[in-house]
Design a protein around this motif. Structure first.
Motif, PDB file in Angstrom:
ATOM      1  N   GLY A 210      32.230  -8.280  20.933  1.00  0.00           N
ATOM      2  CA  GLY A 210      31.273  -9.320  21.293  1.00  0.00           C
ATOM      3  C   GLY A 210      31.986 -10.552  21.801  1.00  0.00           C
ATOM      4  O   GLY A 210      32.932 -11.039  21.172  1.00  0.00           O
ATOM      5  N   ALA A 214      29.516 -16.230  18.728  1.00  0.00           N
ATOM      6  CA  ALA A 214      30.053 -15.706  17.474  1.00  0.00           C
ATOM      7  C   ALA A 214      31.451 -15.133  17.679  1.00  0.00           C
ATOM      8  O   ALA A 214      32.399 -15.463  16.951  1.00  0.00           O
ATOM      9  N   ALA A 396      30.649  -8.937  16.233  1.00  0.00           N
ATOM     10  CA  ALA A 396      30.068 -10.219  16.620  1.00  0.00           C
ATOM     11  C   ALA A 396      29.229 -10.014  17.876  1.00  0.00           C
ATOM     12  O   ALA A 396      29.297 -10.809  18.814  1.00  0.00           O
ATOM     13  N   CYS A 397      28.447  -8.945  17.869  1.00  0.00           N
ATOM     14  CA  CYS A 397      27.752  -8.516  19.080  1.00  0.00           C
ATOM     15  C   CYS A 397      26.241  -8.652  18.974  1.00  0.00           C
ATOM     16  O   CYS A 397      25.506  -7.921  19.650  1.00  0.00           O
ATOM     17  N   GLY A 398      25.748  -9.545  18.117  1.00  0.00           N
ATOM     18  CA  GLY A 398      24.331  -9.861  18.086  1.00  0.00           C
ATOM     19  C   GLY A 398      23.445  -8.644  17.975  1.00  0.00           C
ATOM     20  O   GLY A 398      23.544  -7.874  17.012  1.00  0.00           O
ATOM     21  N   THR A 401      24.808  -5.201  16.863  1.00  0.00           N
ATOM     22  CA  THR A 401      25.467  -5.048  15.562  1.00  0.00           C
ATOM     23  C   THR A 401      24.993  -3.800  14.833  1.00  0.00           C
ATOM     24  O   THR A 401      25.810  -3.023  14.313  1.00  0.00           O
ATOM     25  N   ARG A 517      18.263 -12.501  21.065  1.00  0.00           N
ATOM     26  CA  ARG A 517      19.052 -12.908  19.906  1.00  0.00           C
ATOM     27  C   ARG A 517      18.683 -12.011  18.734  1.00  0.00           C
ATOM     28  O   ARG A 517      17.775 -11.182  18.832  1.00  0.00           O
ATOM     29  N   SER A 520      18.530 -12.568  10.706  1.00  0.00           N
ATOM     30  CA  SER A 520      18.531 -11.845   9.433  1.00  0.00           C
ATOM     31  C   SER A 520      17.204 -12.048   8.714  1.00  0.00           C
ATOM     32  O   SER A 520      16.340 -12.818   9.156  1.00  0.00           O
ATOM     33  N   PRO A 525      22.753 -16.975   9.144  1.00  0.00           N
ATOM     34  CA  PRO A 525      23.757 -16.072   9.717  1.00  0.00           C
ATOM     35  C   PRO A 525      24.363 -15.144   8.676  1.00  0.00           C
ATOM     36  O   PRO A 525      24.267 -15.363   7.463  1.00  0.00           O
ATOM     37  N   ALA A 539      31.846  -8.897   9.780  1.00  0.00           N
ATOM     38  CA  ALA A 539      30.768  -9.163  10.733  1.00  0.00           C
ATOM     39  C   ALA A 539      30.477 -10.653  10.803  1.00  0.00           C
ATOM     40  O   ALA A 539      30.560 -11.373   9.802  1.00  0.00           O
ATOM     41  N   THR A 541      27.235 -12.308  12.679  1.00  0.00           N
ATOM     42  CA  THR A 541      26.066 -12.002  13.497  1.00  0.00           C
ATOM     43  C   THR A 541      24.851 -12.744  12.944  1.00  0.00           C
ATOM     44  O   THR A 541      24.947 -13.519  12.000  1.00  0.00           O
ATOM     45  N   SER A 551      28.107 -21.348  14.651  1.00  0.00           N
ATOM     46  CA  SER A 551      29.100 -20.308  14.956  1.00  0.00           C
ATOM     47  C   SER A 551      30.509 -20.725  14.561  1.00  0.00           C
ATOM     48  O   SER A 551      31.272 -19.920  13.986  1.00  0.00           O
TER      49      SER A 551
END
Length: 597
Positions: A210, A214, A396-398, A401, A517, A520, A525, A539, A541, A551
């Motif tokens: 990512g 992030a 960290a790939c949004g 993940t 985006r 959670s 985050p 992670a 994310t 971030s």
């Protein structure tokens, strides 16, 4: 209090940082910053110094910038000025200040020393014990919690009672040292108090999946500590997803009870400001403009005791002049966030990835992560070919993940598609645009310096459980309508002059800019190890709409946990970002409503 010069010489065991990746020093009384400035100066002067210096200090009594500058000797005025510039908003709790482009970190524990030493987590290589702070066994026991076997302690002055108490807490005289110091060498085995599950004691290699806010933040934090970092991005360039937003805000959240999100956001804003100053161009990539928040729900959200003191350094009621400039009536309920501003996120991402220890590889989608028998992590493409391997892997790939999590690690993540409406500054709309960003029900960012000229950005939508890209013409029309309604509530005087830019079919109306985006279940985050069964897999994310604010904080939190450093925020707050909370929620986690901002 100044310690004897011998204790701050290159040969002192108190400053035995030579050749080490980091050196962690704990001071029980920050005072006016004297000891910190002395240590910082000695570190700067030592060519064999550690790569990073971490100083943690207890601040029991308020200190002002003026006091620091008045107390510092002439030789330390440059360091004193840099310190004074960051002494704002020191509410009770933990504050991380950064200097020398992140190579010198000062963590201030603001409050009563005994309680803070029991509540916070850190492991020190050296301790400066200021008397008469420690006068009982409980205080010294709390201090010993922050020591490893071999930690050096200097105390001045020390009477017989204190010496006896230190001996009972496990400190013994170091007869081999040239200066009078003690070492923590108890007869019992000290409890391991690491701040993470990691076994990393030296920087190694890391791969980050990512290349948005992030990924760039955690990659930069690791590189500052000596890691060789490979960042893999799906697009040709970094920030090809939600982090490619033309402009956004970093801004503290406020609430009457000073909620978890409010405290996290302040820690995040402080660290975002430091990172921006370190790597980006002010007034081109970002601006410390302040942000006006129009509180359309009727309350400012400011805690009752913030009218004066350190809270007002962060946020306070607006002035009549600020409301007038924004085109809002004098009786508008609003507050002003002084430590806030605008950012071009892609510029922040790219600047963080420019560190010489970071390599970015674009057009490199990752289909799978695999652990090897040699404790390495490999990133594989769709054909099973190895793209990169490293000691440590970070997701960290949004929105991507969930697909890369190991079996049994399913987290309750919700897709949130967002669209913004944007346009150019023109003579026709110039008087309708305030000189600073306005936040509230959506936000309007003005005077964004893009290559063709100054632009404004309004948004964004929150389309829950929607991840469809590209965005259809019908959805863009709906988004323009939503964003215009938000603008009409936020800044009524600006809405009518800007209406053509929100009207599909008008030549001034641009296509919306939209990306997906992820959030959670509790809208906070996720920053931490994926699980005990997958050592070396971490992670960062679920930043949602707060990537610019949180971030950098989350990246520094992960780096601190990996290295057993002092945490950059209150230890209890850190639990709200950790992955352990996801295991407690399990498969039945429900997604909470979005916060107002």
């Amino acid at each position: 209090m100044h310690f004897p010069p011998a204790l701050l010489s290159p040969s002192s065991p108190l400053l035995a940082w030579q050749g080490r990746p980091s050196w962690r020093l704990l001071s029980t009384d920050f005072g006016h910053g004297d000891s910190f400035l002395q240590v910082w100066s000695a570190w700067q002067a030592d060519p064999a110094r550690s790569a990073q210096l971490h100083v943690t200090a207890v601040l029991a009594q308020p200190v002002t910038a003026q006091q620091v500058l008045a107390q510092a000797p002439a030789a330390l005025q440059p360091q004193a000025q840099a310190l004074a510039d960051q002494l704002y908003g020191l509410l009770p709790g933990v504050h991380r200040l950064g200097f020398d482009h992140g190579r010198v970190l000062l963590t201030l524990w603001v409050g009563e020393a005994h309680s803070l030493l029991r509540q916070q987590h850190s492991v020190a290589d050296a301790v400066l014990l200021h008397t008469p702070w420690a006068s009982d066994a409980h205080s010294l026991k709390a201090l010993a919690r922050h020591c490893r076997r071999g930690t050096v302690l200097a105390v001045t002055p020390a009477d017989a009672t204190l010496q006896q108490g230190l001996a009972g807490a496990g400190f013994v005289a170091d007869t081999t040292a040239a200066s009078p110091v003690l070492r923590f060498d108890p007869r019992w085995e000290p409890r391991q108090r690491s701040t993470s599950q990691s076994s990393f004691t030296q920087p190694g290699t890391a791969l980050v999946v990512g290349a948005g806010l992030a990924g760039a933040a955690v990659a930069h934090s690791l590189a500052l500590r000596g890691w060789q970092v490979t960042v893999l991005g799906e697009g040709q360039d970094p920030a090809d997803g939600a982090s490619g937003l033309p402009a956004g805000l970093f801004c503290p959240h406020v609430s009457p009870d000073d909620s978890v999100l409010s405290r996290l956001s302040r820690s995040g804003v402080r660290m975002t400001l430091q990172r921006l100053r370190d790597v980006c161009r002010e007034d081109q990539d970002w601006g410390h403009s302040g942000v006006l928040e129009h509180c359309t729900d009727g309350g400012t959200g400011l805690p009752a005791d913030w009218a004066h003191g350190p809270g007002a350094d962060w946020s306070h009621a607006t002035t009549p002049e600020q409301l007038q400039v924004a085109g809002l009536p004098a009786d508008t309920t609003a507050c002003w966030h002084a430590q806030a501003g605008w950012v071009r996120p892609a510029q922040l991402v790219q600047a963080q990835l420019q560190h010489p220890l970071i390599q970015f590889h674009g057009q490199t989608p990752v289909a799978q992560l695999r652990a090897t028998d040699t404790s390495l992590w490999q990133a594989l493409d769709a054909e099973g070919q190895v793209l990169a391997q490293a000691d440590l892997a970070l997701l960290a790939c949004g929105p991507g993940t969930a697909a890369l999590l190991p079996a049994g690690s399913a987290w309750a993540l919700q897709a949130l598609r967002g669209q913004i409406t944007w346009g150019w500054h023109t003579p026709a709309n110039a008087t309708a645009l305030p000189p600073f960003p306005v936040n509230g029900n959506g936000n309007l960012v003005t005077h964004v310096p893009l290559a063709p000229g100054a632009a404004w950005v309004m948004g964004s939508t929150f389309e829950r459980d929607v991840d469809t890209l590209p965005i259809s013409a019908e959805d863009q029309m709906a988004a323009h309508a939503v964003n215009y309604d938000k603008l009409a509530t936020l800044l009524p005087a600006s809405a009518a002059p800007l209406a053509p830019w929100f009207t599909p079919g008008d030549e001034r109306c641009q296509p919306t800019w939209g990306r997906v985006r992820v959030a959670s279940h509790d809208r906070l985050p996720i920053a931490g190890p994926v699980g005990d069964a997958t050592p070396g897999l971490w992670a960062l994310t679920a930043l949602g709409a707060r990537g610019l604010t949180l971030s950098v904080l989350c990246g520094e939190l992960i780096a601190a946990q990996l290295h057993g450093e002092p945490l950059p925020l209150d230890a209890k707050l850190a639990l709200h970002l950790g992955t352990e909370r996801l295991a407690r929620q399990g498969q039945k986690a429900k997604v909470a409503p979005l916060p107002a901002n």
